[in-house]
Design a protein around this motif. Structure first.
Motif, PDB file in Angstrom:
ATOM      1  N   LEU A 141       0.347  -1.579   0.134  1.00  0.00           N
ATOM      2  CA  LEU A 141       0.322   0.005   0.230  1.00  0.00           C
ATOM      3  C   LEU A 141       0.640   1.755  -0.254  1.00  0.00           C
ATOM      4  O   LEU A 141       0.325   2.198  -0.510  1.00  0.00           O
ATOM      5  CB  LEU A 141      -0.524   0.169   0.805  1.00  0.00           C
ATOM      6  CG  LEU A 141      -1.807  -0.845   1.364  1.00  0.00           C
ATOM      7  CD1 LEU A 141      -2.676  -0.806   2.556  1.00  0.00           C
ATOM      8  CD2 LEU A 141      -2.736  -0.153  -0.136  1.00  0.00           C
ATOM      9  N   ILE A 142       1.886   1.008   0.826  1.00  0.00           N
ATOM     10  CA  ILE A 142       2.410   2.309   1.209  1.00  0.00           C
ATOM     11  C   ILE A 142       3.070   2.702  -0.142  1.00  0.00           C
ATOM     12  O   ILE A 142       3.616   4.215  -1.033  1.00  0.00           O
ATOM     13  CB  ILE A 142       3.785   1.920   2.269  1.00  0.00           C
ATOM     14  CG1 ILE A 142       2.693   1.837   3.515  1.00  0.00           C
ATOM     15  CG2 ILE A 142       4.871   2.860   1.739  1.00  0.00           C
ATOM     16  CD1 ILE A 142       4.002   1.916   4.585  1.00  0.00           C
ATOM     17  N   ALA A 143       4.088   1.500  -0.776  1.00  0.00           N
ATOM     18  CA  ALA A 143       4.653   1.743  -2.126  1.00  0.00           C
ATOM     19  C   ALA A 143       3.862   2.051  -3.303  1.00  0.00           C
ATOM     20  O   ALA A 143       4.758   2.664  -4.106  1.00  0.00           O
ATOM     21  CB  ALA A 143       5.679   0.140  -2.498  1.00  0.00           C
ATOM     22  N   ARG A 144       2.701   1.704  -3.648  1.00  0.00           N
ATOM     23  CA  ARG A 144       2.085   2.286  -4.830  1.00  0.00           C
ATOM     24  C   ARG A 144       1.552   3.508  -4.509  1.00  0.00           C
ATOM     25  O   ARG A 144       1.397   4.732  -4.912  1.00  0.00           O
ATOM     26  CB  ARG A 144       0.589   1.624  -4.520  1.00  0.00           C
ATOM     27  CG  ARG A 144       0.323   0.858  -5.978  1.00  0.00           C
ATOM     28  CD  ARG A 144      -0.666  -0.129  -5.948  1.00  0.00           C
ATOM     29  NE  ARG A 144      -0.681  -1.236  -5.488  1.00  0.00           N
ATOM     30  CZ  ARG A 144      -1.696  -2.149  -4.911  1.00  0.00           C
ATOM     31  NH1 ARG A 144      -2.778  -1.240  -4.977  1.00  0.00           N
ATOM     32  NH2 ARG A 144      -1.330  -3.229  -4.540  1.00  0.00           N
ATOM     33  N   ALA A 145       1.139   3.830  -3.234  1.00  0.00           N
ATOM     34  CA  ALA A 145       0.684   5.245  -2.565  1.00  0.00           C
ATOM     35  C   ALA A 145       2.298   6.428  -2.774  1.00  0.00           C
ATOM     36  O   ALA A 145       1.893   7.647  -3.227  1.00  0.00           O
ATOM     37  CB  ALA A 145       0.147   5.361  -1.301  1.00  0.00           C
TER      38      ALA A 145
END
Ligand SMILES: [Zn+2]
Length: 519
Positions: free
Chosen positions: A181-185
């Motif tokens: 989630l963090i990487a995509r955000a």
């Protein structure tokens, strides 16, 4: 970066470099490394020592011969000319006077001219390191005097890997889904990813877990978008709008919602075309896989286009809500399955297997699914157990899950598939299902498929109903809890239904297939 490293090694130094790339890919970080490379007391090097006076002063922003400007801030640009005049003087302590100009495309014309003068006859001791997110806007006269480097966006899996390594080194427990989630955000920006990670650690009280990261990101909860696409699959416009209403009530940002919707559709398309390329450790992978199985690839393409278009139209929309819901309605209207499931009693098109009638053959009235199957009342319940125990995977299991047994004549089974799942009637999946059933029955079978409406009787629909019932019970239990009641009453709070999920062992949230051992 090899060209840069070689240039530094061989002392073939340009007077100006231009670093391009989207925000957060590390342009200014690289610019500072270059400043150290040029001024390190160990000599001009591709690997600055990091400990000498020059290196440490550059790191701490105290190096007198390094001038950092942000062209996006006007006040600094005003004295651009003065700064450049100053370039004529030899460096105070370093080997080179280094000018780092960030967002150089935003310099005013007069500032560009001042810089150009210096670039045309650069003193030996002056180096420019320019950075921009928009090289198109840099005048050609400047571009032509720079050695240009394009920094690529960092792919999400690489960012995730970096985060994982950091957390491992620091002994912070984390969930892969949270890091995804963090990487995509972070959208290709390691800097953003790291600052999100810091926030996530604080937010999660020392742990990086999916739930808290989702809450922290506060962007559109993926589950809303998944619900919207599920409603699209079921052609349930009312539910689509209900989800949009809820998103509005929680003041979600509709622009990022449309962007996330496009991202989600891209993931679905990827899964449909290149199953191996899809990220496989996402928390929502099974829901996404179910959508990939339920949406026709051309519909996915179309919806993707509509989402993108909707996003660019958003500023023109009468309001954000209209700007978000209009594309949804458009998806509903334009997706080819718009004919929708007809009434059950209507003659349905037959798509028989090899031994049955061919698709497009003379239609034959379908037995109303509600009617008692020929083999007796227990057929439907048996079918659910049978499907659960079949050795089937992937799309063939999906087909079984979305089928309803409407007639069992011993050697001939008639299955009804809701219109919304007609794409599951691929010959290959039918053959697999037939083989699995024949193995189970121990004899040759004929399978006949008919299209019909959702009746709520397929194993998939049953699972969904059971899940909803469990959720309702979970909500009741939570709301009945004395502590929660007190909080709600004292603080006028409302329990967010979406934050409640049943925690029964083995419970999963997807409506898609599950392996038999899970039931
Ligand atoms: Zn050094």
């Amino acid at each position: 970066m090899r060209a840069l490293t070689n240039a530094l090694r061989q002392n073939r130094l340009h007077h100006a470099w231009l670093l391009t790339g989207t925000r957060g890919v590390g342009k200014t970080t690289l610019a500072r490394i270059m400043a150290k490379a040029l001024n390190c007391e160990t000599g001009i090097t591709a690997a600055p020592c990091g400990v000498c006076g020059a290196c440490t002063e550059i790191d701490s922003g105290r190096f007198v011969d390094l001038l950092e400007l942000d062209a996006a801030s006007n006040t600094q640009v005003d004295n651009m000319r003065e700064l450049l005049e100053n370039a004529l003087y030899a460096p105070t302590s370093g080997r080179f006077k280094v000018y780092i100009i960030d967002e150089v495309h935003m310099l005013s014309r007069s500032a560009f001219n001042a810089m150009l003068k210096t670039l045309e006859e650069p003193p030996e001791h002056v180096k420019f390191i320019l950075a921009t997110t928009d090289p198109q806007k840099v005048p050609v006269t400047v571009l032509s005097r720079c050695l240009q480097f394009n920094l690529k966006q960092i792919p999400a899996p690489e960012i995730r890997g970096r985060l994982e390594a950091i957390l491992q080194a620091e002994g912070v427990p984390s969930e892969v889904a949270a890091l995804n989630l963090i990487a995509r955000a972070a959208q290709g920006s390691l800097r953003d990813a790291l600052s999100l990670l810091d926030q996530a650690i604080a937010h999660g009280a020392g742990r990086v877990e999916e739930q808290s990261v989702r809450a922290m990101l506060g962007t559109v909860d993926q589950s809303h978008l998944l619900s919207i696409l599920q409603a699209l699959v079921e052609r349930d416009g009312a539910r689509m709008l209900a989800v949009a209403d809820e998103m509005q009530a929680r003041s979600f940002d509709f622009e990022s919602a449309l962007q996330d919707l496009a991202t989600l559709l891209h993931r679905i398309a990827l899964l449909q075309t290149l199953p191996a390329a899809a990220v496989t450790d996402d928390f929502d992978r099974e829901l996404v896989a179910a959508l990939a199985a339920s949406l026709a690839p051309e519909d996915v393409q179309l919806c993707y286009q509509i989402a993108l278009q909707g996003r660019s139209d958003l500023p023109l929309a009468p309001d954000e809500y209209a700007g978000f819901t209009m594309p949804l309605l458009r998806m509903l209207a334009f997706a080819p399955q718009a004919s929708g499931p007809g009434p059950v009693s209507e003659p349905a098109a037959f798509a028989g297997t090899g031994s049955g009638t061919r698709a497009g053959a003379a239609p034959k009235p379908t037995a109303a699914p509600a009617a008692v199957p020929a083999s007796g009342g227990g057929a439907t319940a048996d079918w659910h157990e049978l499907v659960a125990s079949l050795k089937l995977g992937g799309m063939a299991r999906m087909l079984a899950q979305h089928s309803e047994l409407v007639r069992d004549d011993g050697d001939r089974l008639e299955l009804m598939v809701p219109e919304a799942h007609r794409h599951l009637l691929d010959q290959a999946y039918r053959d697999k299902l037939q083989a699995a059933l024949e193995e189970r029955y121990g004899r040759k079978l004929r399978l006949q498929f008919a299209l019909g409406a959702n009746t709520g009787n397929t194993p998939a629909e049953r699972d969904d109903q059971e899940r909803q019932a469990r959720e309702r019970r979970a909500i009741e239990a939570i709301e009945g809890d004395p502590f929660v009641r007190e909080v709600v009453e004292n603080f006028d709070a409302r329990v967010s239904d979406d934050s409640i999920r049943p925690t029964e062992a083995g419970e999963r949230l997807e409506a898609g297939p599950r392996s038999p051992d899970r039931r």
